[in-house]
Write an enzyme that holds these catalytic residues in place. Structure first.
Site, PDB file in Angstrom:
ATOM      1  N   ALA A  70       0.868  -1.249   0.156  1.00  0.00           N
ATOM      2  CA  ALA A  70      -0.014   0.015  -0.017  1.00  0.00           C
ATOM      3  C   ALA A  70       0.759   1.350   0.048  1.00  0.00           C
ATOM      4  O   ALA A  70       2.019   1.273   0.371  1.00  0.00           O
ATOM      5  CB  ALA A  70      -0.963  -0.043   1.193  1.00  0.00           C
ATOM      6  N   ASP A  71       0.204   2.573  -0.414  1.00  0.00           N
ATOM      7  CA  ASP A  71       0.878   3.675  -0.412  1.00  0.00           C
ATOM      8  C   ASP A  71      -0.045   4.642  -0.147  1.00  0.00           C
ATOM      9  O   ASP A  71      -1.048   4.474  -0.521  1.00  0.00           O
ATOM     10  CB  ASP A  71       1.650   3.881  -1.953  1.00  0.00           C
ATOM     11  CG  ASP A  71       2.441   5.287  -1.583  1.00  0.00           C
ATOM     12  OD1 ASP A  71       3.459   5.315  -1.012  1.00  0.00           O
ATOM     13  OD2 ASP A  71       1.984   6.120  -2.080  1.00  0.00           O
TER      14      ASP A  71
END
Length: 201
Positions: A70-71
Site C-alpha cells: 500500500a501507499d
C-alpha cells in the site's frame, strides 16, 4: 487463522494493526523502492504505481504467498504532503490543513499465484481550525514526524479531524473493504479471520 501465507510489504504499524484487527495473520517484509514522482504524474496514479512496485519488489523474495502493498499520500491544493523533514515543516503542513478539507489517496496492490490487482481509495478529510499553540503542542507529541501530512488519524491527530467522507481505514493506510475485494479478484476468499483459495490454483 489464515490458510494462506500473507506478506505485508510495509513496515507501517497502522497497516499491521488493521490486518490483525480482521484476523489476517501476516509477515512483515518492507519494500525498498524509489518513491520519487515522474514528471506530470497524477497523485492517485503515483500512489497506485508505488503500491504496485512495492508488491512487485517483495513478491519474488516472499515465495508462494499473498503479497499486500500500500501507499498513502496527502494532497491539498494539488500539492503532495509527505512526511515532514523537521518540526518547522510539520507546522507548515498543519497550518495548510487547518480549517479545511484535503484528500488522502491510499493505493493497495495485491499479488497471488501470478495474478495481481490494484486500486485507489480517496477519502476527503476536514480539519478543525488549529491555532499556533495547538499545532506546537501536537508536534511536541512526536506523532506528526513519521506521517504523511504530519498527522495520524488513529492517534492524537484524531482530535484534529472534524469529518471524514469516504473510507476511514484508507486514511489510516489500508482500506479494508477494497483490499478484500482485490484479494478476491486474485483468487482468494476472506472468511472472518482467515483467507482461503476460492478454487484450486
Amino acid at each position: 487463522m489464515t490458510g494462506v501465507r500473507v506478506v505485508l510489504a510495509s513496515g507501517s504499524p497502522r497497516r499491521r494493526e488493521l490486518l490483525n484487527m480482521i484476523g489476517v495473520g501476516h509477515e512483515i517484509m518492507p519494500a525498498d523502492i524509489d518513491e520519487r514522482y515522474f514528471p506530470g504524474e497524477d497523485p492517485p496514479a503515483h500512489s497506485e504505481r508505488l503500491a504496485r512496485e512495492k508488491a512487485a519488489a517483495v513478491a519474488p523474495r516472499a515465495g508462494r504467498c499473498l503479497t499486500i502493498a500500500a501507499d498513502t499520500i496527502v494532497v491539498v491544493d494539488g500539492d503532495v504532503l509527505g512526511k515532514p523533514r523537521d518540526p518547522a515543516e510539520a507546522a507548515e503542513m498543519l497550518r495548510r490543513l487547518s480549517g479545511r478539507s484535503h484528500t488522502v489517496h491510499t493505493a493497495v496492490a495485491v499479488r497471488y499465484g501470478g495474478s495481481e490487482a490494484s486500486a485507489v481509495e480517496s477519502p476527503s478529510v476536514t480539519f478543525r481550525s488549529l491555532d499556533a499553540e495547538l499545532i506546537k503542542a501536537y508536534i511536541a507529541t512526536g506523532e506528526p514526524m513519521d506521517k504523511a501530512g504530519s498527522y495520524g488519524i488513529q492517534g492524537f491527530g484524531a482530535t484534529l479531524v472534524s469529518r471524514v467522507e469516504g473510507d476511514y481505514f484508507a486514511v489510516m493506510g489500508l482500506p479494508l473493504h477494497r483490499t478484500m475485494q482485490l484479494v478476491e479478484s486474485v483468487g482468494l476468499i476472506y472468511r472472518f479471520g482467515g483467507l482461503q483459495p476460492s478454487a484450486p490454483r
